[in-house]
Scaffold this motif. Structure first.
Motif, PDB file in Angstrom:
ATOM      1  N   GLY A  66       0.829  -1.194   0.000  1.00 50.63           N
ATOM      2  CA  GLY A  66       0.000   0.000   0.000  1.00 50.63           C
ATOM      3  C   GLY A  66       0.861   1.239   0.000  1.00 50.63           C
ATOM      4  N   GLY A  67       0.818   2.021  -1.079  1.00 50.96           N
ATOM      5  CA  GLY A  67       1.564   3.273  -1.152  1.00 50.96           C
ATOM      6  C   GLY A  67       3.052   3.084  -0.976  1.00 50.96           C
ATOM      7  N   ILE A  68       3.620   3.766   0.022  1.00 51.84           N
ATOM      8  CA  ILE A  68       5.062   3.706   0.261  1.00 51.84           C
ATOM      9  C   ILE A  68       5.486   2.313   0.702  1.00 51.84           C
ATOM     10  N   GLY A  69       4.520   1.445   1.028  1.00 50.86           N
ATOM     11  CA  GLY A  69       4.841   0.067   1.391  1.00 50.86           C
ATOM     12  C   GLY A  69       5.428  -0.739   0.250  1.00 50.86           C
ATOM     13  N   ILE A  70       5.474  -0.171  -0.947  1.00 52.37           N
ATOM     14  CA  ILE A  70       6.109  -0.865  -2.070  1.00 52.37           C
ATOM     15  C   ILE A  70       7.625  -0.897  -1.911  1.00 52.37           C
ATOM     16  N   THR A  71       8.204  -0.034  -1.073  1.00 52.05           N
ATOM     17  CA  THR A  71       9.666   0.091  -1.037  1.00 52.05           C
ATOM     18  C   THR A  71      10.382  -1.194  -0.618  1.00 52.05           C
TER      19      THR A  71
END
Length: 340
Positions: free
Chosen positions: A155-160
């Motif tokens: 989710g969002g920045i959780g892709i990093t």
């Protein structure tokens, strides 16, 4: 003979001094003191590095990517993260999203959280190219395990932390990714993951239908999730063995309990709506701490007695056997005894 007499006198004086010191120690209110072969309390978990902010780029709305360069950097594997010490002294954690084979730099990305605790705003407004930042780590509590297949939910920045995993999967590996966000403009690396995965990647803007998106997940698949708390809780409800990467602490609060500080000879009350750290610092204001979120390990203390309700995202199972992070973890028993 005079030399032997001198040696005997010195030895006798030393023996008397040791006995006198032993009597003083045993008479002390702090006796007995625990003998720790490997003290951990208040110690940094890894050596700090000073790295140059070599590049800063906005990769999505409200998301900046930093390239931090140095020499002979410690290696890392997908899922690892760093502690960044910001100019104000705040410590925040960021997943590594670059190439593990690049030993000259670390790459992280940070989203601006306007109503957050200040770290993300500082990253966006004060960290610039050419300055140096103190960095600790890397550490990995989100490692990629071997499995017959994989399901990733970001989710969002959780892709990093997920992005390096996707790059590291061997050719022919079975995997799919559900990537959720407010809109495409706010989703970092969305074009890259689509190129990387093709039809194995599902991009959803708005609220995802998890039941539909995660239907028919094989029982032996490794499920990974990183993103907002609500998303992770929903995925964990469906897949209790999911691998999670949290960057906010678990729910705080609980029952009140007592903490004995063995070496200080004090017993403290920890209210239901406060923390062990707050209670300890009221008595011992020099107690070291940093992130207050259970991530950096600065406040780790040895537990001598009692059962701990561990709420951190850092300690290993072996470390949890006899220590805790007092900023977030609490007691399952009515009393804890700490080496303080």
């Amino acid at each position: 003979m005079p030399k032997l007499r001198t040696v005997a006198v010195v030895a006798g004086a030393a023996l008397l001094a040791r006995r006198a010191m032993r009597r003083r120690i045993q008479a002390s209110p702090l006796w007995p003191m625990p003998a720790l072969e490997d003290p951990v309390s208040g110690r940094p978990r890894s050596r700090a590095l000073r790295l140059l902010v070599a590049a800063r780029e906005e990769v999505a709305e409200g998301v900046v990517r930093l390239r931090l360069e140095g020499r002979d950097l410690p290696g890392w594997e997908p899922g690892a993260h760093l502690d960044l010490v910001l100019p104000s002294g705040l410590v925040r954690q960021y997943s590594l999203c670059g190439d593990p084979a690049d030993g000259s730099a670390y790459t992280v990305a940070a989203r601006l959280v306007p109503d957050g605790r200040g770290g993300s705003r500082e990253m966006h407004e004060q960290v610039r190219e050419g300055m140096e930042l103190e960095v600790r780590g890397p550490r990995n509590r989100f490692a990629l395990v071997e499995a017959p297949s994989y399901v990733f939910v970001a989710g969002g920045i959780g892709i990093t932390p997920v992005l390096p995993m996707l790059r590291a999967l061997p050719d022919g590996a079975e995997w799919r990714l559900l990537y959720c966000g407010r809109d495409r403009a706010s989703m970092p690396f969305v074009a890259e993951v689509e190129r990387l995965g093709g039809d194995r990647v599902t991009v959803v803007t708005g609220v995802p239908d998890l039941d539909a998106a995660l239907a028919e997940v094989p029982d032996d698949a490794a499920v990974y999730c990183c993103g907002p708390q609500g998303l992770m809780a929903a995925v964990e409800e469906r897949f209790p063995k999911v691998h999670l990467e949290r960057f906010t602490p678990r729910a705080s609060g609980g029952d009140a309990f007592e903490v004995e500080l063995r070496r200080s000879g004090r017993t403290l009350s920890v209210p239901a709506d406060s923390t062990v750290l707050a209670a300890v610092r009221a008595e011992l204001p020099d107690t070291v701490y940093s992130c207050e979120q259970g991530f950096c390990g600065t406040c780790q203390q040895r537990v001598l007695e009692g059962e701990v309700d561990h709420r951190d995202e850092l300690l290993t199972d072996a470390e949890r056997a006899d220590s805790m992070l007092i900023c977030v973890s609490r007691a399952r028993s009515e009393r804890l005894v700490l080496d303080m």
